[in-house]
Enzyme design. Structure first.
Site, PDB file in Angstrom:
ATOM      1  N   ASP A  12       0.865  -1.182   0.000  1.00  0.00           N
ATOM      2  CA  ASP A  12       0.000   0.000   0.000  1.00  0.00           C
ATOM      3  C   ASP A  12       0.896   1.224   0.000  1.00  0.00           C
ATOM      4  O   ASP A  12       1.708   1.397   0.921  1.00  0.00           O
ATOM      5  CB  ASP A  12      -0.887   0.025   1.251  1.00  0.00           C
ATOM      6  CG  ASP A  12      -1.980  -1.038   1.186  1.00  0.00           C
ATOM      7  OD1 ASP A  12      -2.407  -1.366   0.068  1.00  0.00           O
ATOM      8  OD2 ASP A  12      -2.404  -1.523   2.243  1.00  0.00           O
ATOM      9  N   ASP A 131     -14.364  -5.289  -3.085  1.00  0.00           N
ATOM     10  CA  ASP A 131     -14.356  -5.275  -1.616  1.00  0.00           C
ATOM     11  C   ASP A 131     -15.724  -5.760  -1.160  1.00  0.00           C
ATOM     12  O   ASP A 131     -16.734  -5.088  -1.393  1.00  0.00           O
ATOM     13  CB  ASP A 131     -14.095  -3.861  -1.085  1.00  0.00           C
ATOM     14  CG  ASP A 131     -12.689  -3.378  -1.441  1.00  0.00           C
ATOM     15  OD1 ASP A 131     -11.798  -4.230  -1.602  1.00  0.00           O
ATOM     16  OD2 ASP A 131     -12.486  -2.154  -1.553  1.00  0.00           O
TER      17      ASP A 131
END
Length: 256
Positions: A12, A131
């Site tokens: 990330d 997600d």
């Protein structure tokens, strides 16, 4: 023969720096994504996924520069996602050296974008990130819903049906993150992983919740995923990619 399975470390990145802490030994600068990606390449990772969580527009140039640096030093496939909204965004990332581009929120707001992207660049370049959160209660038929904005906004879209739609539009791969499990370190949501993997003909990458090597193997053996993605178990040096591959081979999984 079963197709070989993949292990994919995930970074990330915010403004060109890795933000989920990385504590490898012998890394001078734990925040540099290129150095970290190189370490994973050396350890035998099959691919790297780089998620740009920079909100700002100026951060985009930093990202392209980071992708260029990474592609020049890392020789395994690189998937880049985060803030991809236009065909030009995809072109810029592929030109910078990404092998695949991951589309998340933009797919929800404009599903046709996925089809357009696949037509322009080929399905093999297009990953759709999903997600999902469980919305069914105990005793009900299991159901998962697509959420956006880091799992905060429900969309009303059924995760399994949505994944099928994305495959139909030309997605070459699904990156499936369980919002319930993400960061919990007690394993993937095997229910949603299996439901989506079994419903599709394209590879599904399981993400969210890995705390140990058994969880990685479970994602493939029980979740029927084609690949498993993890961040913290590798970043903090708890396990190396080699150890993960050796463990999975021992469990009878054919690895790349």
């Amino acid at each position: 023969m079963a197709l070989a399975k993949r292990i994919i470390p995930c970074l990330d990145v915010d403004n060109g720096r890795v933000v989920k802490g990385v504590k490898f030994e012998n890394i001078r600068d734990a925040g540099d994504p290129v150095e970290i990606a190189r370490r994973y390449d050396e350890q035998g990772a099959d691919e790297i996924t780089f998620l740009d969580i920079t909100a700002s527009v100026d951060g985009r140039d930093t990202t392209l520069h980071t992708v260029e640096r990474m592609a020049s030093q890392v020789f395994i496939p690189l998937t880049v996602g985060g803030g991809v909204r236009t065909v030009q965004d995809i072109r810029n990332l592929l030109n910078a050296g990404a092998d695949k581009v991951s589309i998340n929120t933009a797919a929800v707001f404009n599903p046709e974008f996925v089809g357009e992207a696949a037509q322009h660049f080929g399905s093999q370049c297009i990953v759709v990130a999903i997600d999902a959160k469980k919305v069914s209660g105990p005793g009900e038929t299991p159901r998962w819903e697509i959420f956006t904005h880091g799992g905060r906004k429900p969309t009303g879209l059924d995760a399994v049906e949505w994944a099928k739609k994305m495959e139909g539009l030309g997605a070459g791969e699904i990156l499936l993150t369980s919002m319930d499990q993400d960061g919990m370190k007690n394993g993937f949501d095997l229910g949603v992983t299996r439901a989506i993997s079994d419903a599709l003909g394209i590879p599904v990458i399981a993400s969210g919740g890995v705390g140990n090597l058994q969880h990685l193997a479970d994602g493939i053996l029980e979740g029927h995923a084609s690949a498993v993605l993890a961040a913290s178990i590798f970043h903090f040096g708890e396990y190396t990619v080699q150890e993960a591959k050796a463990y999975m081979s021992k469990r009878g999984i054919v690895m790349r």
